[in-house]
Design a protein around this motif. Structure first.
Motif, PDB file in Angstrom:
ATOM      1  N   ASP A  31       0.810  -1.178  -0.075  1.00  0.00           N
ATOM      2  CA  ASP A  31      -0.029   0.081  -0.090  1.00  0.00           C
ATOM      3  C   ASP A  31       0.925   1.291  -0.127  1.00  0.00           C
ATOM      4  OD1 ASP A  31       1.078   0.003   2.687  1.00  0.00           O
ATOM      5  OD2 ASP A  31      -0.938   0.445   3.613  1.00  0.00           O
ATOM      6  N   ASP A  88       4.530   9.983  -9.926  1.00  0.00           N
ATOM      7  CA  ASP A  88       4.615   8.635  -9.266  1.00  0.00           C
ATOM      8  C   ASP A  88       3.280   8.078  -8.223  1.00  0.00           C
ATOM      9  OD1 ASP A  88       6.696   7.767 -10.910  1.00  0.00           O
ATOM     10  OD2 ASP A  88       8.065   7.826  -9.463  1.00  0.00           O
ATOM     11  N   ALA A  91       0.006   8.455  -9.843  1.00  0.00           N
ATOM     12  CA  ALA A  91      -0.366   7.233 -10.743  1.00  0.00           C
ATOM     13  C   ALA A  91      -0.660   6.139  -9.950  1.00  0.00           C
ATOM     14  CB  ALA A  91       0.856   7.028 -11.563  1.00  0.00           C
ATOM     15  N   TRP A  92       0.089   5.917  -8.600  1.00  0.00           N
ATOM     16  CA  TRP A  92      -0.277   4.829  -7.790  1.00  0.00           C
ATOM     17  C   TRP A  92      -1.631   4.885  -7.157  1.00  0.00           C
ATOM     18  CZ3 TRP A  92      -1.931   4.130  -2.858  1.00  0.00           C
ATOM     19  CH2 TRP A  92      -1.809   2.744  -2.413  1.00  0.00           C
ATOM     20  N   LYS A  94      -4.325   6.264  -8.937  1.00  0.00           N
ATOM     21  CA  LYS A  94      -5.107   5.879  -9.716  1.00  0.00           C
ATOM     22  C   LYS A  94      -5.361   4.548  -9.718  1.00  0.00           C
ATOM     23  CE  LYS A  94      -4.553  10.393 -12.387  1.00  0.00           C
ATOM     24  NZ  LYS A  94      -4.231  11.102 -13.642  1.00  0.00           N
ATOM     25  N   ASP A  95      -4.273   3.914  -9.766  1.00  0.00           N
ATOM     26  CA  ASP A  95      -4.216   2.365 -10.085  1.00  0.00           C
ATOM     27  C   ASP A  95      -4.653   1.382  -8.777  1.00  0.00           C
ATOM     28  OD1 ASP A  95      -3.125   2.904 -12.348  1.00  0.00           O
ATOM     29  OD2 ASP A  95      -0.894   2.541 -11.639  1.00  0.00           O
ATOM     30  N   ASN A  96      -4.732   2.286  -7.707  1.00  0.00           N
ATOM     31  CA  ASN A  96      -5.289   1.504  -6.603  1.00  0.00           C
ATOM     32  C   ASN A  96      -6.349   2.169  -5.825  1.00  0.00           C
ATOM     33  OD1 ASN A  96      -2.909  -0.655  -5.799  1.00  0.00           O
ATOM     34  ND2 ASN A  96      -2.108   1.352  -6.625  1.00  0.00           N
ATOM     35  N   LYS A  98      -9.403   1.248  -5.427  1.00  0.00           N
ATOM     36  CA  LYS A  98     -10.071   0.355  -4.408  1.00  0.00           C
ATOM     37  C   LYS A  98      -9.545   0.329  -2.929  1.00  0.00           C
ATOM     38  CE  LYS A  98     -11.993  -4.612  -3.693  1.00  0.00           C
ATOM     39  NZ  LYS A  98     -11.873  -5.817  -4.411  1.00  0.00           N
TER      40      LYS A  98
END
Length: 224
Positions: A31, A88, A91-92, A94-96, A98
Motif C-alpha cells: 500500500d 509516481d 499514478a499509484w 489512480k491504480d489503487n 479500491k
C-alpha cells in the motif's frame, strides 16, 4: 458536528500532504504506506512544531503550527524529487482506487463511530481523564513550550505529554475547545488504529501472496 467535520477534513488534507513522503519511505509495502499517512503526518508535524516551539523559534499559535506544517510539506517535496516526482504517487493512487476508498471509508466510519459514542457520554471522569483534560487545556494556554503545569503554577509539565500536544494542535487549528478535543482525539486514535491495523494486514497478505506466487513459479521451473 462542525468540529468533527473540521477534524476530519484536516486529517484528509494532512494525509494528502504526507503521502508523497511515505510513498518513498515504504517502497516495499503493497500500500506504499497509504494507510499510515495520517499517523505519520501527525507525528512529523507534531514533532516539528514541538521542537521549533521548544527552541524558541516558533510560538504556540497558528503561526507556529503553520511553520511546523511547512517542515512536513518540505519533506514531502524533497521526497517527491526522486523518480517522476509527484507523478509516481498520483499514478499509484489512480491504480489503487479500491484500496484508497477502503481505507477512507474505514477511517470515516471508525472516527464517526467513536465520536458518536463519546458524544453520548462526553464526561472526562475516572482514572487519569481529568489530568489529561487539564494537560490539553494547559498546552492550549501556554504561549511556548515546555507547557505550563496545570497543577503547579510557575513550573513546566514534568510528565510525558507529546500526545496531548498533538491533541492541542488540532484543537487550536480548528478552534475546538479542550473538552471537545479530548473526545475527538479519543475517536481519532481509534480510527488511526483501525486503518493502521488494516494496512498491516493488507501488506502482510500481499507479501504472502507474492511469496506464494514466486514459490509456485519456482516449483514449476524445477518440475520442467
Amino acid at each position: 458536528m462542525i468540529h468533527f467535520l473540521a477534524w476530519y477534513l484536516t486529517l484528509i488534507i494532512l494525509g494528502a500532504l504526507t503521502f508523497p513522503l511515505v510513498y518513498r519511505l515504504f517502497p516495499k509495502f503493497a500500500d506504499r504506506g497509504y494507510s499510515f499517512t495520517r499517523a505519520a503526518g501527525m507525528l512529523i508535524w507534531g514533532y516539528a512544531f514541538w521542537m521549533l516551539t521548544s527552541l524558541g523559534i516558533a510560538q504556540n499559535n497558528i503561526g507556529g503550527l503553520m511553520l511546523g506544517l511547512a517542515v512536513l510539506i518540505a519533506l514531502s517535496l524533497w521526497a517527491s524529487q526522486r523518480g517522476e516526482g509527484l507523478r509516481d504517487p498520483l499514478a499509484w493512487l489512480k491504480d489503487n482506487l479500491k484500496l484508497v476508498f477502503t481505507v477512507e471509508i474505514l477511517f470515516l466510519l471508525s472516527f464517526a463511530l467513536i465520536a458518536l459514542l463519546r458524544a453520548a457520554n462526553p464526561e472526562a471522569l475516572g482514572t487519569e481523564k481529568p489530568m489529561e483534560l487539564a494537560f490539553i487545556n494547559a498546552i492550549l494556554r501556554s504561549p511556548t513550550f515546555p507547557p505550563r503545569d496545570p497543577w503547579l503554577s510557575g513550573y513546566a509539565i514534568s510528565y510525558y505529554h507529546f500526545g496531548f500536544i498533538m491533541t492541542a494542535m488540532l484543537a487550536k487549528l480548528t478552534a475546538t475547545a479542550g473538552s471537545l478535543a479530548f473526545n475527538l482525539m479519543t475517536a481519532l486514535i481509534f480510527a488511526l488504529s483501525a486503518i493502521g491495523a488494516y494496512g498491516i494486514l493488507y501488506n502482510l497478505q500481499s507479501t504472502d501472496f507474492r511469496l506464494q506466487t514466486l514459490d509456485s513459479r519456482h516449483q514449476t521451473l524445477d518440475s520442467r
